[in-house]
Scaffold this active site. Structure first.
Site, PDB file in Angstrom:
ATOM      1  N   ASP A 259       5.314   0.889  11.878  1.00  0.00           N
ATOM      2  CA  ASP A 259       4.098   0.111  11.537  1.00  0.00           C
ATOM      3  C   ASP A 259       3.890  -1.417  12.026  1.00  0.00           C
ATOM      4  OD1 ASP A 259       3.938   1.720   8.244  1.00  0.00           O
ATOM      5  OD2 ASP A 259       3.585   2.507  10.219  1.00  0.00           O
TER       6      ASP A 259
ATOM      7  N   ARG B  94      -8.238  -0.714   5.038  1.00  0.00           N
ATOM      8  CA  ARG B  94      -7.577   0.270   4.273  1.00  0.00           C
ATOM      9  C   ARG B  94      -6.017  -0.141   3.850  1.00  0.00           C
ATOM     10  NH1 ARG B  94      -6.064   5.054   7.461  1.00  0.00           N
ATOM     11  NH2 ARG B  94      -4.882   5.459   5.527  1.00  0.00           N
TER      12      ARG B  94
ATOM     13  N   CYS C 123      -4.828  12.509  12.515  1.00  0.00           N
ATOM     14  CA  CYS C 123      -4.701  11.228  12.531  1.00  0.00           C
ATOM     15  C   CYS C 123      -4.806  10.586  13.862  1.00  0.00           C
ATOM     16  CB  CYS C 123      -3.635  10.886  11.633  1.00  0.00           C
ATOM     17  SG  CYS C 123      -3.164   9.032  11.584  1.00  0.00           S
TER      18      CYS C 123
ATOM     19  N   ASP D  82       5.472  19.899   7.910  1.00  0.00           N
ATOM     20  CA  ASP D  82       6.231  21.139   8.027  1.00  0.00           C
ATOM     21  C   ASP D  82       7.640  20.886   7.010  1.00  0.00           C
ATOM     22  OD1 ASP D  82       6.689  19.162  10.325  1.00  0.00           O
ATOM     23  OD2 ASP D  82       8.520  20.620  10.591  1.00  0.00           O
ATOM     24  N   LEU D  83       8.298  19.299   7.059  1.00  0.00           N
ATOM     25  CA  LEU D  83       9.297  19.280   6.222  1.00  0.00           C
ATOM     26  C   LEU D  83       9.163  19.332   4.940  1.00  0.00           C
ATOM     27  CD1 LEU D  83      10.631  16.397   8.401  1.00  0.00           C
ATOM     28  CD2 LEU D  83      11.532  18.779   8.510  1.00  0.00           C
TER      29      LEU D  83
ATOM     30  N   ARG E 165       0.559  14.750  12.551  1.00  0.00           N
ATOM     31  CA  ARG E 165       1.086  14.194  11.204  1.00  0.00           C
ATOM     32  C   ARG E 165       1.431  15.684  10.416  1.00  0.00           C
ATOM     33  NH1 ARG E 165      -0.514   8.908   9.881  1.00  0.00           N
ATOM     34  NH2 ARG E 165       0.992   9.007   8.502  1.00  0.00           N
ATOM     35  N   PRO E 166       2.394  16.231  11.161  1.00  0.00           N
ATOM     36  CA  PRO E 166       2.725  17.590  10.447  1.00  0.00           C
ATOM     37  C   PRO E 166       3.304  17.267   8.936  1.00  0.00           C
ATOM     38  CG  PRO E 166       4.417  16.989  12.091  1.00  0.00           C
ATOM     39  CD  PRO E 166       3.452  15.914  12.231  1.00  0.00           C
TER      40      PRO E 166
ATOM     41  N   ILE F   6       8.889   7.003  16.456  1.00  0.00           N
ATOM     42  CA  ILE F   6       8.454   7.661  15.345  1.00  0.00           C
ATOM     43  C   ILE F   6       6.947   8.274  15.551  1.00  0.00           C
ATOM     44  CG2 ILE F   6       7.615   7.572  13.107  1.00  0.00           C
ATOM     45  CD1 ILE F   6      10.690   6.558  13.482  1.00  0.00           C
TER      46      ILE F   6
ATOM     47  N   ARG G  83      -4.695  11.205   4.196  1.00  0.00           N
ATOM     48  CA  ARG G  83      -3.670  12.165   4.394  1.00  0.00           C
ATOM     49  C   ARG G  83      -2.317  12.132   3.690  1.00  0.00           C
ATOM     50  NH1 ARG G  83       0.788  11.782   6.187  1.00  0.00           N
ATOM     51  NH2 ARG G  83       1.119  13.904   6.860  1.00  0.00           N
TER      52      ARG G  83
ATOM     53  N   LYS H 180       0.956  -1.231   0.019  1.00  0.00           N
ATOM     54  CA  LYS H 180      -0.006   0.068   0.039  1.00  0.00           C
ATOM     55  C   LYS H 180       0.920   1.329   0.355  1.00  0.00           C
ATOM     56  CE  LYS H 180      -1.427   1.713   3.931  1.00  0.00           C
ATOM     57  NZ  LYS H 180      -1.448   2.963   4.545  1.00  0.00           N
ATOM     58  N   ASN H 181       1.849   1.381   0.945  1.00  0.00           N
ATOM     59  CA  ASN H 181       2.651   2.492   1.029  1.00  0.00           C
ATOM     60  C   ASN H 181       3.682   2.671  -0.031  1.00  0.00           C
ATOM     61  OD1 ASN H 181       1.449   2.924   3.264  1.00  0.00           O
ATOM     62  ND2 ASN H 181       2.904   2.316   4.831  1.00  0.00           N
TER      63      ASN H 181
HETATM   64  C1  EPZ Z   1       4.757   6.790   6.018  1.00  0.00           C
HETATM   65  O1  EPZ Z   1       3.952   7.962   6.563  1.00  0.00           O
HETATM   66  C2  EPZ Z   1       3.740   5.790   6.156  1.00  0.00           C
HETATM   67  N1  EPZ Z   1       2.434   6.090   5.296  1.00  0.00           N
HETATM   68  C3  EPZ Z   1       3.311   5.300   7.411  1.00  0.00           C
HETATM   69  O2  EPZ Z   1       2.438   4.168   7.541  1.00  0.00           O
HETATM   70  C4  EPZ Z   1       4.441   5.215   8.404  1.00  0.00           C
HETATM   71  O3  EPZ Z   1       4.200   4.834   9.526  1.00  0.00           O
HETATM   72  C5  EPZ Z   1       5.531   6.192   8.267  1.00  0.00           C
HETATM   73  O4  EPZ Z   1       5.871   6.276   6.919  1.00  0.00           O
HETATM   74  C6  EPZ Z   1       6.812   5.839   9.080  1.00  0.00           C
HETATM   75  O5  EPZ Z   1       7.585   5.000   8.364  1.00  0.00           O
HETATM   76  C7  EPZ Z   1       2.655   5.974   3.880  1.00  0.00           C
HETATM   77  O6  EPZ Z   1       3.832   5.732   3.321  1.00  0.00           O
HETATM   78  C8  EPZ Z   1       1.325   6.272   3.232  1.00  0.00           C
HETATM   79  P1  EPZ Z   1       6.780  10.264   7.989  1.00  0.00           P
HETATM   80  P2  EPZ Z   1       4.619   9.383   6.423  1.00  0.00           P
HETATM   81  O7  EPZ Z   1       6.704  11.523   7.077  1.00  0.00           O
HETATM   82  O8  EPZ Z   1       5.355   9.601   5.320  1.00  0.00           O
HETATM   83  C9  EPZ Z   1       7.373  13.325  11.365  1.00  0.00           C
HETATM   84  C10 EPZ Z   1       0.601   2.772   7.730  1.00  0.00           C
HETATM   85  O9  EPZ Z   1       0.066   2.196   8.927  1.00  0.00           O
HETATM   86  N2  EPZ Z   1       7.100  14.371  10.281  1.00  0.00           N
HETATM   87  O10 EPZ Z   1       7.840   9.370   7.454  1.00  0.00           O
HETATM   88  O11 EPZ Z   1       3.247  10.228   6.737  1.00  0.00           O
HETATM   89  C11 EPZ Z   1       6.117  12.643  11.527  1.00  0.00           C
HETATM   90  O12 EPZ Z   1       5.150  13.137  12.526  1.00  0.00           O
HETATM   91  C12 EPZ Z   1       1.247   4.285   7.888  1.00  0.00           C
HETATM   92  O13 EPZ Z   1       0.824   1.976   6.711  1.00  0.00           O
HETATM   93  C13 EPZ Z   1       7.402  15.818  10.684  1.00  0.00           C
HETATM   94  O14 EPZ Z   1       7.628  16.063  11.845  1.00  0.00           O
HETATM   95  O15 EPZ Z   1       5.375   9.499   7.730  1.00  0.00           O
HETATM   96  C14 EPZ Z   1       6.436  11.175  12.400  1.00  0.00           C
HETATM   97  O16 EPZ Z   1       6.663  11.502  13.652  1.00  0.00           O
HETATM   98  C15 EPZ Z   1       0.804   4.853   9.129  1.00  0.00           C
HETATM   99  N3  EPZ Z   1       7.280  16.529   9.575  1.00  0.00           N
HETATM  100  C16 EPZ Z   1       7.949  11.243  11.561  1.00  0.00           C
HETATM  101  O17 EPZ Z   1       8.279  12.329  11.025  1.00  0.00           O
HETATM  102  C17 EPZ Z   1       6.898  16.269   8.431  1.00  0.00           C
HETATM  103  O18 EPZ Z   1       6.928  17.132   7.489  1.00  0.00           O
HETATM  104  C18 EPZ Z   1       7.983  10.384  10.386  1.00  0.00           C
HETATM  105  O19 EPZ Z   1       6.748  10.630   9.483  1.00  0.00           O
HETATM  106  C19 EPZ Z   1       6.828  15.003   8.113  1.00  0.00           C
HETATM  107  C20 EPZ Z   1       6.940  13.986   9.261  1.00  0.00           C
END
Ligand code: EPZ
Length: 432
Positions: free
Chosen positions: A309, A401, A116, A124-125, A121-122, A331, A92, A22-23
């Protein structure tokens, strides 16, 4: 709505085939917006998130067809660059539409994603990266208006307080491939879904170096062409079966997953005394019958660390592993919605900040429980399979999902699990 009824106690044995990830699909589907030519995507799992992403692409003007099981064709010939709130708020991950729209359309209007259950789920990056390459971004009425007419390649540091960002890396990649100049992404995510996206973009004519590393270099090109791409297998689905075999004491062959996708989990299983062999390049053999797992400590990290995950599923296993285990979530520090439901089944778990202190028991007892998010639901299924007695799980739309036919696949491995309409639940159990 559907519910799951599970009669615990069966040992999982046999062979299970892993579906597409999915991801990996979500950014791959978004990347089809980068060209006006047809893009074929194969090995796509039949999931509600995928069907939803298809709807969003159609709302942007793309022609999207699913002409065979697992095979989709997207032709984004004439598209608009506005992604509506009513769609974006429901998933999201649709934030990863921004990158391709910035690359192809030199701007976009995308609704800010909602919250979420697993925590804030910011993005900002993502926005910091877009601004660094020269995008002008204003937020108005809940929409992010992006003007990328002056965007050009530069050096972008993508790391945040929780490490790298997976969809943030995907977003910047998809913007940079059609942005003039050279973009270097430092502290890029290297979860397997990112090299998979890079491979697809390179097939479309993108110029990317450092694939699989934390440092990606992208040389923008004028346009990209269509391609056929087969998405990688779902490492989280595969890990869920590995943990299920260990919890029920069964021997399970997990087909279609390279062992290097799950190095951290395999390492933990071996520390717990459960042998996980890889007889060939894309097969895992879990010998859950060898012994009951021993308690282990887990800390979730960006790849190649232990995946967040699989944290909930690991909590389910350790709740049934006599002894003390500590699971620390680095995370998403609040990602413990599965704990109160596991406690309803008799689990002895205390949450201390970002850690779950687990006093593993010899048995859990089946109970009516409520799914709250995708991976918490999987943890409840695993707990139900290994518990004594009957477990009913409500709100399993969360499960649908991200897991293709999970109940069918577990039944094929010998589980006593069935999907029923909620009207079949015993009186008084149905949530009001
Ligand atoms: C992806 O989410 C996956 N989703 C998530 O899987 C997975 O848990 C996550 O990566 C971590 O591996 C998809 O790929 C669709 P991140 P993503 O940006 O990309 C923080 C599932 O169950 N962060 O890597 O949204 C964030 O809050 C889902 O399949 C910022 O601070 O995750 C988190 O603490 C759940 N600012 C960490 O970084 C930002 O701009 C990792 O987030 C972006 C993220």
């Amino acid at each position: 709505m559907d519910v799951l009824r599970i009669q615990g106690g069966a040992t999982l044995n046999g062979t299970v085939q892993v579906s597409g990830a999915k991801n990996a699909c979500l950014p791959v589907f978004a990347a089809t917006l980068l060209t006006a030519e047809p893009v074929i995507i194969e090995n796509v799992p039949d999931l509600s998130d995928i069907r939803f992403m298809a709807e969003i692409l159609r709302s942007l003007g793309a022609d999207v067809t699913n002409d065979a099981p697992g095979r989709w064709c997207v032709t984004a010939k004439n598209i608009v660059s506005k992604a509506p709130y009513e769609l974006v708020r429901k998933m999201r991950a649709s934030v990863c539409l921004m990158g391709p729209l910035i690359g192809r359309m030199k701007g976009c209007d995308v609704s800010m994603p909602g919250g979420c259950v697993i925590g804030p789920r910011p993005i900002d990056l993502h926005l910091k990266g877009f601004r660094k390459i020269g995008c002008e971004i204003t937020v108005e009425g809940g929409y992010m208006h992006v003007d990328a007419t002056n965007a050009k390649g530069t050096h972008v540091f993508l790391g945040g307080r929780f490490g790298s960002t997976v969809t943030g890396t995907a977003n910047l990649l998809m913007a940079a491939v059609l942005t003039p100049g050279t973009t270097r992404l430092e502290s890029a995510a290297c979860e397997p879904e990112i090299p998979d996206l890079c491979e697809m973009l390179i097939k479309m004519g993108a110029r990317i170096w450092g694939v699989g590393s934390h440092s990606l270099v992208i040389e923008g090109v004028k346009s990209l062409h269509g391609c056929t791409h087969r998405v990688i297998p779902d490492r989280i689905e595969a890990g869920t079966y590995v943990i299920g075999a260990a919890m029920t004491g069964g021997d399970v062959v997990v087909r279609g997953i390279p062992s290097h996708y799950l190095g951290a989990l395999i390492d933990k299983m071996e520390l717990a005394g459960v042998p996980v062999e890889s007889p060939n390049a894309d097969t895992l053999f879990v010998r859950g019958s060898a012994r009951k797992p021993a308690p282990v400590d887990v800390v979730t990290m960006p790849h190649p660390g232990f995946p967040t995950d699989l944290q909930a599923q690991m909590c389910a296993m350790l709740a049934l592993t006599p002894g003390l285990s500590i699971v620390t979530e680095k995370i998403y520090p609040n990602r413990f919605m599965h704990v109160p439901e596991l406690q309803r089944m008799g689990a002895d778990i205390a949450i201390e900040g970002p850690s779950a202190i687990i006093n593993g028991r010899n048995r859990l007892s089946g109970a009516p429980v409520m799914a709250s998010d995708l991976r918490a639901s999987a943890a409840l299924v695993l707990a139900g399979l290994a518990a004594d007695g009957e477990t009913w799980i409500q709100r399993i739309y969360h499960l649908d999902r991200g897991y293709e036919k999970l109940d069918d696949k577990f039944r094929q491995l010998g589980a006593n699990i069935e999907r029923l309409h909620e009207s079949k639940m015993p009186k008084g159990m149905l949530e009001d």
